[in-house]
Design an enzyme around this catalytic site. Structure first.
Site, PDB file in Angstrom:
ATOM      1  N   GLU A  78       0.809  -1.168  -0.050  1.00  0.00           N
ATOM      2  CA  GLU A  78      -0.064   0.020   0.058  1.00  0.00           C
ATOM      3  C   GLU A  78       0.645   1.217  -0.105  1.00  0.00           C
ATOM      4  O   GLU A  78       0.191   2.382  -0.027  1.00  0.00           O
ATOM      5  CB  GLU A  78      -0.929   0.007   1.432  1.00  0.00           C
ATOM      6  CG  GLU A  78      -2.231  -0.698   1.098  1.00  0.00           C
ATOM      7  CD  GLU A  78      -2.043  -2.214   0.926  1.00  0.00           C
ATOM      8  OE1 GLU A  78      -1.555  -2.858   1.852  1.00  0.00           O
ATOM      9  OE2 GLU A  78      -2.222  -2.733  -0.320  1.00  0.00           O
ATOM     10  N   ASN A 112      -0.789  -7.350  -3.774  1.00  0.00           N
ATOM     11  CA  ASN A 112      -1.163  -6.411  -4.917  1.00  0.00           C
ATOM     12  C   ASN A 112      -0.193  -5.713  -5.428  1.00  0.00           C
ATOM     13  O   ASN A 112       0.774  -5.305  -4.949  1.00  0.00           O
ATOM     14  CB  ASN A 112      -2.420  -5.617  -4.023  1.00  0.00           C
ATOM     15  CG  ASN A 112      -1.776  -4.667  -3.057  1.00  0.00           C
ATOM     16  OD1 ASN A 112      -1.342  -5.167  -1.949  1.00  0.00           O
ATOM     17  ND2 ASN A 112      -1.673  -3.163  -3.222  1.00  0.00           N
ATOM     18  N   ASP A 147      -7.186  -5.004  -4.861  1.00  0.00           N
ATOM     19  CA  ASP A 147      -6.136  -5.356  -3.871  1.00  0.00           C
ATOM     20  C   ASP A 147      -6.335  -6.687  -3.167  1.00  0.00           C
ATOM     21  O   ASP A 147      -6.270  -7.015  -2.176  1.00  0.00           O
ATOM     22  CB  ASP A 147      -6.496  -4.398  -2.561  1.00  0.00           C
ATOM     23  CG  ASP A 147      -5.485  -4.606  -1.581  1.00  0.00           C
ATOM     24  OD1 ASP A 147      -5.976  -4.682  -0.303  1.00  0.00           O
ATOM     25  OD2 ASP A 147      -4.397  -4.339  -1.693  1.00  0.00           O
TER      26      ASP A 147
END
Lengths: 336, 626, 227
Positions: free
Chosen positions: B217, B301, B343
């Site tokens: 992230e 991801n 994600d």
């Protein structure tokens, strides 16, 4: 379609200089997106002029025709078959034919500018922001996708699709010599296309009032032949060259720390998307969305005091010291 | 002609020598001890390889064995007596963030690793009161707490060559002498200022320990690295994006499906330059097949989490890799979710087993992906044999088994700045990192899964190092049924659920399977349950002080009795449901259970603690309210 | 296209300045490095401490350093745009409720919740992972983000700076001795004096031994407005 009265005559007289002196002139256009409409405009203007001339002549004729003496009873109009109905039939007939012809011509012109002949191979995604233009060149191969800003290159003779999105308010994408305006509306993506049929630099402008610097939101579309375009594109795909001199290394470091939150230079740690992508900023002819010629003096002035050059724009005045400013400009001028 | 005895003896010795010399240059495949099965009703016919064959009463590595079975051969606690489990003793480790780790038990010592500040404790199981043998305070940088996306967790250590090796949140891997608690080596693996952290439990095979980073992230450059167990020196690093050289893809690479065939796909399946901050972090589980000498692990991801910014397949994110355990060169790869838009990390565990599928015996790995498909994949070639949904999903209408590609539902593809409602599963998936366990006795694999959907709005993001490179605005809510969690038994050969238990709160704990035919799991509101492995009947439930997101283990104490140990201390991604009525506060307690709660640590009379070391200083452990 | 002579003159002046400066600092080898170490000057805000002052004394500092964009809708909108575009939302979430970073909508502020405190936290960064933005953002942009955070409802009003330090809430009772001590120290803190007039009951404790006043906390300040 506005009728412009006497303007076409004037424009025709100075047409030779028009392109150079008035890059925003939509009277002389290039490319199949605009040309049919321009020709239509000229044509309808000509037709209007002709009609106006004929009617004026007839009217004048009617006004100044010698009339028979009043005491000649046989000359009274009520006893005489003046044959006026024929005039009406003929007149209506001609008008009808001319108007139908113009309508057909208009529809053909509209149809031809609505879609390109062939599906465009190149799609460019434009993002209108206050007050600059972001552009992302698309491709089937994702590795060929890159970003630039304000100066768009297209290949000559090929249609290019433009997908228009807004980053904030309504703008309008307008390159007068190549096409009409297409609004850039937040929340939807409008699609238009352009084709330049000869090489050159075409100036564009935001065509919908969008705030304090609406007038300062210009763009350039540069049409070049296929090999030059391919070379430009390949160069734009490259990341920024690594700095080699101490000054430019320092400049990169200042840039990432002070500018990187808003600007991207691929290949460095600067990845901001609030302002234009600067990876190849020196490949562009102007800065500040067409406001200033692109050179180190203007760059320095822009960075130091953008608000006085383009008041209200989103680029804040960056309080750099003299050496910092010098270093950043030295670095930026290596980004070809 | 008969070989003279002396000559045959010489040949024997010579051959033995050659084999030994040959073996010393490679991983020595430890003796594999296959465990066969009698399938339960609804179970598959499976065989497990429980190499490296650690002692049944100990727990050396988070996943129990190389194959990540989390299956214990202990059966003192079984379906008949599990209802009598009571607390034998507890230990509070003094930290408040999410407790995701698995305790380790070696040689009558229990080893614990805490969430940030990643203190390690060795507890002496032989003495009354389970005193602290040693405390190791590595003092990682506080900066790291602000770079961890999903709580400052740690999934545990690994015991190898007399050392406890684990990762610190601030991108250092440490090795601690298991006997003395002294630091043996510490290696800096990344720069926490870039937004990278480390939370995964290292995985050791032979003289190598494998570690990877977290930070999908925050636009990190994901990798898996191999370090030498004794010195901490990095032997190689395989990145998850970039050129083939960076991803350690060479001529041996034979992906089964077409879109993974090509040169430098880790670079060319991204727009110009975006691979560099493309994520692919390796933050969860690794498994190993000693016969094929391949390690298996998944990548996170892609970054940013706004797919419109990165057209292309975005290799090698959301991908499972099979790599040579020695060299790290990739053998095959399979991307679960090409051009992930939701994600769906690929990091969940790959449980290795031999299974009979459609009448044929296959060497497979079983993987419950974030994208809510359960995959059974041939682990030698990467061919997908079974792909079936295990949780509620609507992002896809199925997997095309010919091409290996998921068929994406266009209505569920998010567009920037437009809110998309009821996308299922949400970012945390149909199942997150919480690992499953398999039982060879029942032929079933057991997992805690989710029943959640999200409303999502994408906001295109800048890359600013050290800050999130994210862009997903989400509100999560339960899927049809209203339950957030579910505990299920799955048949890996048929791709069907055998039985299921719906849970009101999220089921985000690891699973423990035992030869006593009891499987254990915990819930986010603090229930720890023992379930009949065959029928799914809940035989025992116990309410702990805080929610359970850790990995339960079982071991034999010095008294040769069987104990079950699990951390309670909610946090991690379970916090997405923290506004539910009844959601518990944070906790820090390890619970150890035994039949009737009997243990040497509780008796009439004056029992006292003979401590070897004091606990970590309060300011080192209390992270306080952030 | 028209040439803006004003722009050109400015550009030439800037370039000239540049040349002069370049002459003073040769660009190659041996010059002092100007790698941007450190934050730019923070200005008046630097005077606001992270904690409370040693030797307890009242202060109006929290209210004297004001947000120039206080309450301006345009600034709040621009601040929200920056909050999303500069990745603040990634840690503090799009609704400000926080996950990696703390909740910005509640009244708990580890590093202080007045506009000046919030400005400092953004400008200087904080030890558990809040980056220092003072180098990357000019002051106006940081104030706009502060305006947006204030609009989320959890921040502390500037004149309640000291009350927030002391953990006070509106509508609380104040023990008479405490109120009296605060009254005695009201001279340098107009905000406190007014607040006490507004909220204190008619009974005030008789003047206790005044030598103990100095060691008592300087009273609760709970002026009008929310906590």
């Amino acid at each position: 379609m506005k009728s412009r009265g006497a303007t076409p005559i004037v424009a025709m007289l100075i047409v030779g200089n028009a392109a150079a002196q008035t890059p925003m002139s939509y009277v002389q256009t290039h490319g199949p997106t605009a040309h049919p409409a321009t020709v239509l405009g000229w044509g309808l203007g000509g037709v209007s002029l002709a009609v106006m001339t004929i009617i004026a002549a007839l009217l004048l004729g009617a006004i100044f025709r010698r009339r028979p003496r009043q005491d000649d009873v046989r000359a009274l109009a009520v006893n005489r078959d003046a044959g006026g109905l024929a005039w009406i039939y003929v007149g209506v007939g001609i008008t009808f034919v001319v108007l139908i012809g113009c309508m057909v011509w208009t529809m053909v012109a509209l149809a031809s500018v609505a879609h390109p002949r062939a599906a465009p191979k190149l799609t460019i995604e434009i993002e209108g922001n206050q007050w600059w233009w972001g552009a992302r060149y698309g491709a089937d191969d994702p590795a060929q996708i890159f970003w630039t800003a304000n100066e768009i290159h297209v290949p000559v003779g090929e249609p290019v699709r433009f997908r228009l999105a807004s980053g904030d308010v309504i703008h309008s994408f307008w390159v007068p010599q190549l096409a009409g305006k297409t609004d850039v509306i937040p929340g939807q993506t409008n699609v238009t296309w352009l084709e330049a049929d000869r090489a050159g630099i075409y100036r564009g402008q935001c065509g919908e009032f969008c705030g304090a610097q609406h007038a300062g939101m210009a763009l350039s579309v540069i049409a070049e032949d296929a090999s030059k375009f391919a070379a430009w594109r390949a160069a734009q795909l490259q990341p920024a060259p690594a700095p080699t001199l101490q000054a430019t290394r320092e400049g990169l470091s200042v840039f990432v720390a002070r500018c990187g939150a808003c600007h991207t230079v691929r290949g460095t740690g600067a990845g901001g998307m609030i302002g234009p992508d600067l990876t190849h900023v020196m490949s562009r002819r102007t800065i500040a969305a067409g406001l200033l010629p692109n050179n180190s003096g203007n760059l320095a002035g822009w960075i130091a005091n953008a608000q006085s050059l383009k008041p209200g724009c989103r680029m804040p005045n960056i309080p750099l010291s003299g050496p910092e400013l010098g270093a950043v400009v030295a670095y930026l001028t290596t980004l070809h | 002609m008969q070989t003279p005895p002396a000559l045959s003896g010489f040949i024997l010795v010579f051959v033995a020598l050659v084999m030994t010399i040959g073996a010393s240059n490679a991983q020595t495949p430890p003796a594999s001890t296959p465990t066969t099965s009698t399938p339960a009703t609804g179970g598959a016919k499976i065989t497990l390889n429980v190499a490296p064959g650690d002692p049944p009463g100990e727990w050396h590595r988070a996943a129990r064995d190389y194959a990540n079975t989390r299956y214990s051969p202990l059966d003192q606690i079984n379906a008949q007596n599990v209802a009598n489990l009571k607390v034998a003793w507890t230990f509070s480790d003094g930290t408040h963030n999410g407790h995701e780790a698995a305790p380790l038990v070696i040689d009558n010592t229990m080893y614990l690793v805490t969430p940030f500040p990643n203190v390690a404790y060795a507890l002496d199981l032989t003495k009354a009161g389970v005193p602290i043998k040693w405390t190791f305070e590595p003092n990682p940088a506080p900066l790291a707490t602000g770079k961890a996306c999903c709580d400052t967790v740690n999934r545990g250590g690994v015991y190898v060559n007399g050392k406890i090796i684990y990762n610190l949140l601030d991108d250092h891997t440490v090795a601690v002498d298991a006997k003395t608690g002294k630091e043996v080596w510490r290696t800096k693996m990344g720069n926490v200022e870039n937004g990278e952290t480390m939370t995964m439990a290292p995985f050791a095979v032979g003289n190598k320990v494998y570690v990877g980073n977290s930070g999908g992230e925050l636009g990190v450059w994901g990798y898996l690295a191999a370090l030498d167990v004794d010195t901490g020196k990095e032997l190689w690093r395989a990145y998850s994006t970039g050129t083939d050289e960076q991803v350690r893809i060479g001529s041996d690479f034979k992906p089964f499906y077409s879109w993974m065939k090509g040169k430098d796909l880790g670079k060319t399946s991204w727009p110009a330059g975006m691979w560099k901050h493309g994520g692919g972090a390796v933050w969860a589980w690794v498994s190993y097949d000693p016969d094929l000498n391949l390690i298996y692990y998944g990548t996170s991801n892609p970054g940013p989490r706004v797919p419109a910014q990165r057209p292309g397949y975005n290799l090698w994110t959301s991908t499972v890799f099979a790599r040579d355990a020695n060299t790290g060169m990739a053998r095959w790869a399979y991307q679960f979710t090409p051009h992930d838009q939701w994600d769906y990390d690929g990091v969940n565990e790959d449980v290795l087993m031999d299974a009979t599928i459609d009448g044929k015996a296959r060497k497979v790995l079983v993987h419950f992906d974030r994208n809510a498909y359960a995959y059974t994949i041939d682990r030698a070639t990467g061919e997908v044999l079974v792909a079936a949904p295990f949780a509620y999903l609507n992002w896809s209408t199925g997997i095309d088994m010919k091409t290996g590609m998921p068929v994406v539902n266009p209505a569920m593809e998010p567009k920037p700045n437009i809110k998309l409602s009821n996308v299922c599963p949400p970012d945390i998936g149909g199942k997150d990192w919480q690992p499953s366990a398999v039982s060879p006795r029942t032929g079933l694999i057991y997992a805690g899964i989710f029943n959640i959907c999200m409303d999502v709005t994408d906001h295109p993001q800048s890359y600013i190092a050290g800050t999130p490179y994210d862009g997903m605005e989400m509100q999560r809510h339960p899927a049809p049924g209203g339950n957030w969690g579910e505990f299920m038994a799955w048949n890996p050969a048929t791709g069907k659920k055998s039985w299921t238990i719906k849970e009101k709160f999220m089921t985000m704990s690891g699973v423990l399977a035992t030869a006593g035919d009891v499987v254990f799991y915990g819930t986010a509101d603090g229930w720890f349950r023992g379930v009949d492995a065959r029928s799914g009947k809940v035989l025992w439930s116990y309410k702990l002080g805080s929610g359970v997101i850790g990995q339960p283990i079982t071991y034999l104490g010095p008294d040769k009795k069987q104990y079950v140990a699990v951390y309670s201390g909610v946090g991690g991604a379970a916090m997405v449901s923290s506004k539910m009525k009844g959601f518990p506060p944070r906790g820090s307690t390890l619970y150890v259970f035994s039949i009737n709660g009997e243990s040497p640590h509780s008796a009439a009379g004056m029992l006292t603690t003979e401590g070897g070391a004091a606990a970590a200083e309060p300011d080192a452990t209390v992270s306080g309210r952030r | 296209m028209n040439i803006d002579y004003r722009c050109l003159k400015q550009a030439i002046a800037a370039a000239a300045a540049l040349l002069v400066l370049a002459a003073c600092h040769p660009s190659e080898g041996g010059s002092t490095a100007i790698t941007p170490t450190g934050l730019p000057s923070e200005g008046l805000i630097a005077r606001v401490p992270l904690s409370d002052f040693a030797g307890i004394a009242s202060t109006t500092l929290g209210s004297t350093v004001a947000n120039p964009y206080e309450g301006q809708q345009q600034a709040i909108a621009e601040g929200k745009n920056l909050y999303v575009k500069l990745n603040c939302a990634g840690c503090h979430l799009y609704n400000g409720k926080g996950s990696m970073g703390p909740d910005l909508t509640d009244s708990y502020w580890r590093y202080g919740g007045t506009p000046a405190n919030i400005y400092k936290s953004i400008f200087e960064g904080r030890p558990h992972g809040m980056p220092a933005w003072g180098r990357a953002l000019p002051p106006e942009d940081i104030w706009k983000i502060v305006s947006y955070i204030e609009s989320l409802g959890g921040s502390i009003k500037p004149d309640q700076y000291q009350a927030a330090l002391q953990g006070d809430r509106p509508n609380e009772q104040i023990a008479p001795e405490v109120a009296a001590a605060a009254k005695a120290e009201e001279t340098t803190a107009p905000g406190i004096a007014e607040a006490l007039k507004a909220s204190s009951s008619s009974t005030t404790a008789p003047a206790q031994a005044s030598d103990t006043q100095a060691t008592e906390t300087s009273g609760a300040n709970h002026a009008q407005g929310k906590q």
